[in-house]
Enzyme design. Structure first.
Site, mmCIF file in Angstrom:
data_model
loop_
_atom_site.group_PDB
_atom_site.id
_atom_site.type_symbol
_atom_site.label_atom_id
_atom_site.label_comp_id
_atom_site.label_asym_id
_atom_site.label_seq_id
_atom_site.Cartn_x
_atom_site.Cartn_y
_atom_site.Cartn_z
ATOM 1 N N ASN A 111 0.864 -1.187 0.000
ATOM 2 C CA ASN A 111 0.000 0.000 0.000
ATOM 3 C C ASN A 111 0.893 1.227 0.000
ATOM 4 O O ASN A 111 2.004 1.194 0.514
ATOM 5 C CB ASN A 111 -0.870 0.011 1.259
ATOM 6 C CG ASN A 111 -1.784 1.223 1.320
ATOM 7 O OD1 ASN A 111 -2.410 1.582 0.307
ATOM 8 N ND2 ASN A 111 -1.876 1.873 2.463
ATOM 9 N N HIS A 113 0.882 5.217 1.268
ATOM 10 C CA HIS A 113 0.160 6.111 2.175
ATOM 11 C C HIS A 113 0.841 7.470 2.177
ATOM 12 O O HIS A 113 2.081 7.544 2.247
ATOM 13 C CB HIS A 113 0.138 5.519 3.584
ATOM 14 C CG HIS A 113 -0.647 6.347 4.543
ATOM 15 N ND1 HIS A 113 -2.030 6.432 4.477
ATOM 16 C CD2 HIS A 113 -0.271 7.148 5.556
ATOM 17 C CE1 HIS A 113 -2.446 7.259 5.417
ATOM 18 N NE2 HIS A 113 -1.405 7.705 6.084
HETATM 19 C C1 GAR Z 1 -2.463 8.944 -2.920
HETATM 20 O O1 GAR Z 1 -1.967 10.141 -2.366
HETATM 21 C C2 GAR Z 1 -2.320 7.798 -1.934
HETATM 22 O O2 GAR Z 1 -1.138 7.890 -1.183
HETATM 23 C C3 GAR Z 1 -3.537 7.963 -1.078
HETATM 24 O O3 GAR Z 1 -4.559 8.292 -1.979
HETATM 25 C C4 GAR Z 1 -3.989 9.007 -3.081
HETATM 26 C C5 GAR Z 1 -4.436 8.348 -4.363
HETATM 27 O O4 GAR Z 1 -4.001 9.088 -5.473
HETATM 28 N N1 GAR Z 1 -3.830 6.790 -0.331
HETATM 29 C C6 GAR Z 1 -4.309 6.777 0.906
HETATM 30 O O5 GAR Z 1 -4.617 7.786 1.504
HETATM 31 C C7 GAR Z 1 -4.466 5.402 1.518
HETATM 32 N N2 GAR Z 1 -4.576 5.468 2.941
HETATM 33 P P1 GAR Z 1 -3.891 8.410 -6.891
HETATM 34 O O6 GAR Z 1 -5.261 7.759 -7.149
HETATM 35 O O7 GAR Z 1 -3.621 9.533 -7.829
HETATM 36 O O8 GAR Z 1 -2.796 7.398 -6.843
#
Ligand code: GAR
Length: 218
Positions: A111, A113
């Site tokens: 994952n 984060h």
């Molecule tokens: C990213 O910033 C990721 O780190 C976060 O969601 C965003 C997705 O962006 N994830 C979380 O917060 C998980 N806990 P993306 O769809 O452009 O990759």
């Protein structure tokens, strides 16, 4: 003889920019993983369009049509098994996973984060970092454990928090680092250089980066 490339499924819920960085990295002929499948729980997730244009197989498993979380996950699991997936990358997949599903993919699910775990698990990480006045923030790639945003850490990158930052400005600075460390982490895991030992990930040949803002620097 070169080892067989690991078959990776990326699970997304939205924009999919991290998925895109993984798909682009996996184009390199020596990358130890191929992106075999992108699954979204949201039918019109923006990221699905990019995956389709790249010829990556996509599937939508809409959580709303299942009566509980485990039925939803069993449908995902069937799709993963049908495609002979070796590794999962969660990339902005905004559903909590049950211990059952996490157990099926122990040490085989990553994952990303947007924070330096174990600080700022959960949502709104950038707002919370700004509210606390921290000077350093960042991103983490980790193996998935049953607890939310927890598990052995593979890679982290740090960014400075600037005095006039807004949550969006800070998010953009962190996101640029996410796009660096997720392909790096997947390469290490798929290529067998990273292995879980207890709560830690040990990485063959790892050394700190000269700027000390990225780990590992292999
Ligand atoms: C990213 O910033 C990721 O780190 C976060 O969601 C965003 C997705 O962006 N994830 C979380 O917060 C998980 N806990 P993306 O769809 O452009 O990759």
């Amino acid at each position: 003889m070169t080892a067989k490339r690991k078959r990776v499924a990326i699970l997304i819920s939205g924009r999919g920019s991290n998925m895109r960085s993984l798909v682009e990295a996996a184009r390199a002929p020596d990358f130890p993983a191929e992106i075999a499948l992108v699954i979204s729980n949201i039918a019109d997730a923006q990221g699905l369009d990019f995956a389709r244009t790249q010829g990556v197989a996509t599937a939508v498993v809409d959580h709303k049509i299942f009566s509980n979380r485990e039925k939803f996950e069993r449908a995902i699991q069937e799709t993963l098994l049908a495609q002979e997936i070796d590794l999962i990358c969660l990339a902005g997949f905004m559903r909590l996973l049950t211990p059952w599903f996490v157990g099926q993919w122990r040490d085989r699910m990553l994952n990303i984060h947007p924070a330096l775990l174990p600080s700022y698990r959960g949502l709104h990480t950038h707002e919370r970092a700004l509210a606390d006045g921290v000077k350093i923030h960042g991103a983490t790639v980790h193996f998935v454990a049953p607890e939310m945003d927890a598990g052995p850490i593979v890679a982290q990158a740090a960014v400075p928090v600037l005095q006039d930052d807004t949550p969006d400005a800070l998010a953009a600075r962190v996101l640029a680092q996410e796009h660096r460390i997720y392909p790096l982490a997947l390469k290490l895991v798929a290529g067998g250089a990273a292995r879980v030992e207890g709560v830690r990930v040990l990485i063959d040949g790892a050394a700190p980066a000269p700027d000390a803002l990225l780990w590992p620097a292999v």
